[in-house]
Structure formats: C-alpha cells, structure tokens
Design a protein around this motif. Structure first.
Motif, short mmCIF file in Angstrom:
data_model
loop_
_atom_site.label_atom_id
_atom_site.label_comp_id
_atom_site.label_asym_id
_atom_site.label_seq_id
_atom_site.Cartn_x
_atom_site.Cartn_y
_atom_site.Cartn_z
N ALA A 79 0.86 -1.18 0.00
CA ALA A 79 0.00 0.00 0.00
C ALA A 79 0.89 1.23 0.00
CB ALA A 79 -0.92 0.00 1.22
N TRP A 80 0.47 2.26 -0.71
CA TRP A 80 1.29 3.46 -0.91
C TRP A 80 0.54 4.67 -0.41
CZ3 TRP A 80 5.49 3.28 -4.90
CH2 TRP A 80 6.19 4.48 -4.99
N GLU A 81 1.11 5.38 0.55
CA GLU A 81 0.53 6.61 1.07
C GLU A 81 1.36 7.79 0.57
OE1 GLU A 81 -0.25 6.77 5.32
OE2 GLU A 81 0.00 4.58 5.40
N THR A 82 0.76 8.68 -0.20
CA THR A 82 1.44 9.89 -0.66
C THR A 82 1.34 10.95 0.43
OG1 THR A 82 0.93 9.38 -2.96
CG2 THR A 82 1.50 11.66 -2.44
N LEU A 83 2.48 11.43 0.90
CA LEU A 83 2.51 12.38 2.02
C LEU A 83 2.76 13.81 1.57
CD1 LEU A 83 4.59 10.26 4.56
CD2 LEU A 83 2.10 10.38 4.31
N SER A 84 3.29 14.00 0.37
CA SER A 84 3.57 15.35 -0.12
C SER A 84 2.55 15.74 -1.18
CB SER A 84 4.98 15.42 -0.70
OG SER A 84 5.15 14.48 -1.74
N GLN A 85 2.29 17.02 -1.29
CA GLN A 85 1.29 17.50 -2.26
C GLN A 85 1.81 17.43 -3.69
OE1 GLN A 85 -0.16 21.34 -1.09
NE2 GLN A 85 -1.20 20.56 0.73
N SER A 86 3.10 17.58 -3.85
CA SER A 86 3.71 17.51 -5.17
C SER A 86 4.37 16.15 -5.33
CB SER A 86 4.75 18.62 -5.35
OG SER A 86 5.39 18.50 -6.60
N TYR A 87 3.92 15.39 -6.32
CA TYR A 87 4.44 14.04 -6.50
C TYR A 87 4.56 13.76 -7.98
CZ TYR A 87 5.45 9.50 -4.46
OH TYR A 87 6.10 8.38 -4.02
N THR A 88 5.76 13.49 -8.46
CA THR A 88 5.98 13.31 -9.89
C THR A 88 6.79 12.06 -10.16
OG1 THR A 88 8.00 14.66 -9.80
CG2 THR A 88 5.93 15.80 -10.33
N GLY A 89 6.79 11.63 -11.42
CA GLY A 89 7.59 10.48 -11.78
C GLY A 89 6.95 9.68 -12.88
N TYR A 90 7.22 8.36 -12.89
CA TYR A 90 6.72 7.46 -13.93
C TYR A 90 6.30 6.14 -13.31
CZ TYR A 90 9.52 10.55 -16.98
OH TYR A 90 10.07 11.62 -17.62
N THR A 91 5.37 5.47 -13.99
CA THR A 91 4.97 4.12 -13.60
C THR A 91 4.99 3.23 -14.82
OG1 THR A 91 3.57 4.83 -11.76
CG2 THR A 91 3.10 2.68 -12.70
N CYS A 92 5.54 2.04 -14.64
CA CYS A 92 5.56 1.02 -15.68
C CYS A 92 4.87 -0.23 -15.14
CB CYS A 92 7.01 0.70 -16.09
SG CYS A 92 7.18 -0.74 -17.16
N LEU A 93 3.85 -0.71 -15.83
CA LEU A 93 3.14 -1.94 -15.46
C LEU A 93 3.38 -2.98 -16.54
CD1 LEU A 93 -0.28 -0.28 -14.54
CD2 LEU A 93 1.51 -0.97 -12.93
N PHE A 94 3.64 -4.22 -16.14
CA PHE A 94 3.81 -5.27 -17.13
C PHE A 94 3.46 -6.63 -16.52
CE2 PHE A 94 7.84 -4.68 -14.96
CZ PHE A 94 8.28 -5.97 -14.69
N SER A 95 2.99 -7.53 -17.36
CA SER A 95 2.64 -8.87 -16.91
C SER A 95 3.84 -9.80 -17.07
CB SER A 95 1.47 -9.41 -17.73
OG SER A 95 1.86 -9.59 -19.08
N GLU A 96 3.77 -10.91 -16.37
CA GLU A 96 4.83 -11.92 -16.51
C GLU A 96 4.84 -12.46 -17.93
OE1 GLU A 96 6.31 -16.03 -14.28
OE2 GLU A 96 4.77 -14.75 -13.38
N GLU A 97 3.66 -12.56 -18.53
CA GLU A 97 3.57 -13.06 -19.91
C GLU A 97 4.26 -12.12 -20.89
OE1 GLU A 97 1.07 -12.97 -17.76
OE2 GLU A 97 0.92 -15.13 -17.43
N PHE A 98 4.18 -10.82 -20.61
CA PHE A 98 4.84 -9.85 -21.50
C PHE A 98 6.35 -10.03 -21.44
CE2 PHE A 98 7.04 -5.81 -22.15
CZ PHE A 98 6.57 -5.46 -23.40
#
Length: 294
Positions: A79-98
């Motif tokens: 579980a991820w709790e964001t504590l700061s109002q400014s939050y930047t970056g990237y997310t990559c999602l992938f399956s094991e099959e990929f």
C-alpha cells in the motif's frame, strides 16, 4: 427475469489496453494522477517517483523522501501513502507473460527486487534519476510507435532498469516494530481490495475467510484479527463480508450473469449458500435485489 438485458461490466480503456498488450508506461502527473485503477493481481510494477511517501510492503514499512525506484510484485500486498502535495515520476506496469519471451525474464523476476524477503525500494540521486527518467521517456515514446519489434525493445528497457537497481544499495529506512498493528491492517485492506473487481466467472474469489488472509500475510489469524479490530473497530470477517456484498450488488446491477454464475464467481460452493448469505445481510434474495434495481 431481467426486463432489460444488461451488459457484462467492462474494463476502462486504460485497463483494456493494459490487458491486451500486457504493458503500459505513463507519467505520474502530480498527486491527483499518482494512482491509476488497474488489476494489481496480474501486473508487476516499477515506479520512479519524486516526493514524500510511506510504503507498506508485506511486513515492513518504508518512509521515503526524494527520488526512489520501487518494484511491486502482484503476489505481495503493498500500500502506498502519498505524504507530499507535489508528487511526480513514472509508472511502468507489465505482466509476466509480457516479459516471458525474454530469456532472462525468469531470473529477473526471481531477483531480490520482486521477492518478499527482498528490498523493493531504492533511494537514488539526481544523476540516477535523470538517467532512469530518460529510459521511461523512451518507453513512453516506443509504446506509441508501430515498430515491429517495439515489445522486445521495451523488454530490454525494463531489464536495463532492473539491472541498474541491482547495482544500487537497497534502502534501509524501514521499521519492523513501530505501529505494527496499523501496518498489518493496511496491507490486509490492500490485499482485500486487490481481490476485486471480479472480472469473470473463470477467475473466482480465492481469499474468502480471515484464515485465508492470515496465511497469505504469513501471520497467525488471531494476530490479524486483533490488529484489524484494534485499528478499524471492525472485525476481519466484517471487512471481508462487506466487501463481498458490495461486489455482489455491483455484479447484480451491472452484469447479466445468472445467480449461479455470480455465486461461483464470489467463491460460494453452491448458489443456495450465496442466496442465504445475501438475504441474511440485506433482507432480500439476490434475484429480488436485482429486480428492485431494474
């Protein structure tokens, strides 16, 4: 009998694309865009983020500030709790099959980055952040291209990120003891929510009892019950029951599954068990509830 034929609940365009391709990368655009709705049951996650947050991962909690690289495994609750109002970056999602067509996929997924006893979070400096950001930007650009071998190229980028992380010292900023009951409750609620939505009869609910969740979290059921009750003032069984009922109502309202299909999808051995369960809690049979919403 329903007066109006209802369609089976469909996934969002984001989910449809993710399911079809087995891969998606996107920027985190401030705090409001930090969370996307997708089925965590099926996808590994790599997140490059900048901000202040607290991450509960299995039996540990990490509080981090600045730039981090996070690795999420669909088989380990977090579980991820964001504590700061400014939050930047990237997310990559992938399956094991990929990732599987890659010869190194199995060894990479068995690396400490994705294992329950490993460390999934790495603090990085500005130079490392810029380097990794460029890789994420390349993946974002490639996923929009029609290049025939773009999947292989993206797999190579994922492997490059993994190898860069393996060279880093893992973050040690975690606390195993402080507020252990609250931490356990957080990951229980995350694991509970991860079981939903039910997307098909062929993928029924698996975790149905407090004992199931305790086993998945590697704790004694009495300890789990005590933690959840103390933190939320509700029992573990009540949380599970309320969530199953919420899903049952959604399926009755938004799908055309018959009662038997719906019962099996929710983990009931027999439709009669589901009928009795539903009527005891809501005072209506599932069929009567569905008719009342037509």
């Amino acid at each position: 009998m329903l007066a109006v034929q209802k369609s089976i609940r469909t996934l969002s365009p984001f989910n449809n694309e993710l399911k079809l391709k087995g891969f998606k990368v996107f920027p985190i655009e401030g705090d409001s865009g930090a969370t996307r709705q997708y089925s965590r049951k099926d996808f590994y996650k790599i997140c490059l983020s900048n901000g202040r947050s607290k991450i509960h991962y299995a039996n540990r909690s990490y509080e981090v500030e600045g730039s981090i690289l996070f690795f999420g495994n669909p088989h380990i609750p977090y579980a991820w709790e964001t504590l700061s109002q400014s939050y930047t970056g990237y997310t990559c999602l992938f399956s094991e099959e990929f990732l599987r067509p890659s010869m190194q996929a199995e060894s990479l997924l068995q690396s400490p980055l994705f294992k329950i006893e490993g460390t999934p979070i790495f603090q990085i400096n500005e130079e490392q952040r810029l380097f990794l950001s460029r890789i994420f930007d390349k993946m974002i650009a490639e996923q929009a291209e029609s290049y025939s071998y773009k999947d292989e190229l993206i797999r190579n980028y994922i492997q490059l990120i993994v190898h860069e992380a393996l060279k880093l010292e893992p973050s040690k900023n975690f606390d195993r003891q402080s507020n252990a009951l609250a931490r356990l409750t957080t990951v229980f609620l995350e694991l509970l929510e991860r079981q939903f939505p039910i997307e098909g009869v062929e993928s029924p609910l698996v975790l149905k009892k407090p004992q199931d969740y305790a086993q998945a979290l590697s704790v004694h059921v009495n300890y789990l019950n005590r933690a959840v009750k103390e933190v939320t003032q509700k029992s573990t069984s009540t949380h599970i029951k309320e969530r199953i009922l919420l899903e049952a109502k959604a399926l009755l309202e938004h799908t055309n599954w018959n009662i038997s299909e719906l019962a099996y999808a929710l983990g009931f051995s027999y439709p009669s068990y589901f009928n009795n369960y539903f009527k005891k809690e809501l005072g209506l049979t599932p069929s009567a509830y569905r008719q009342s919403r037509v």
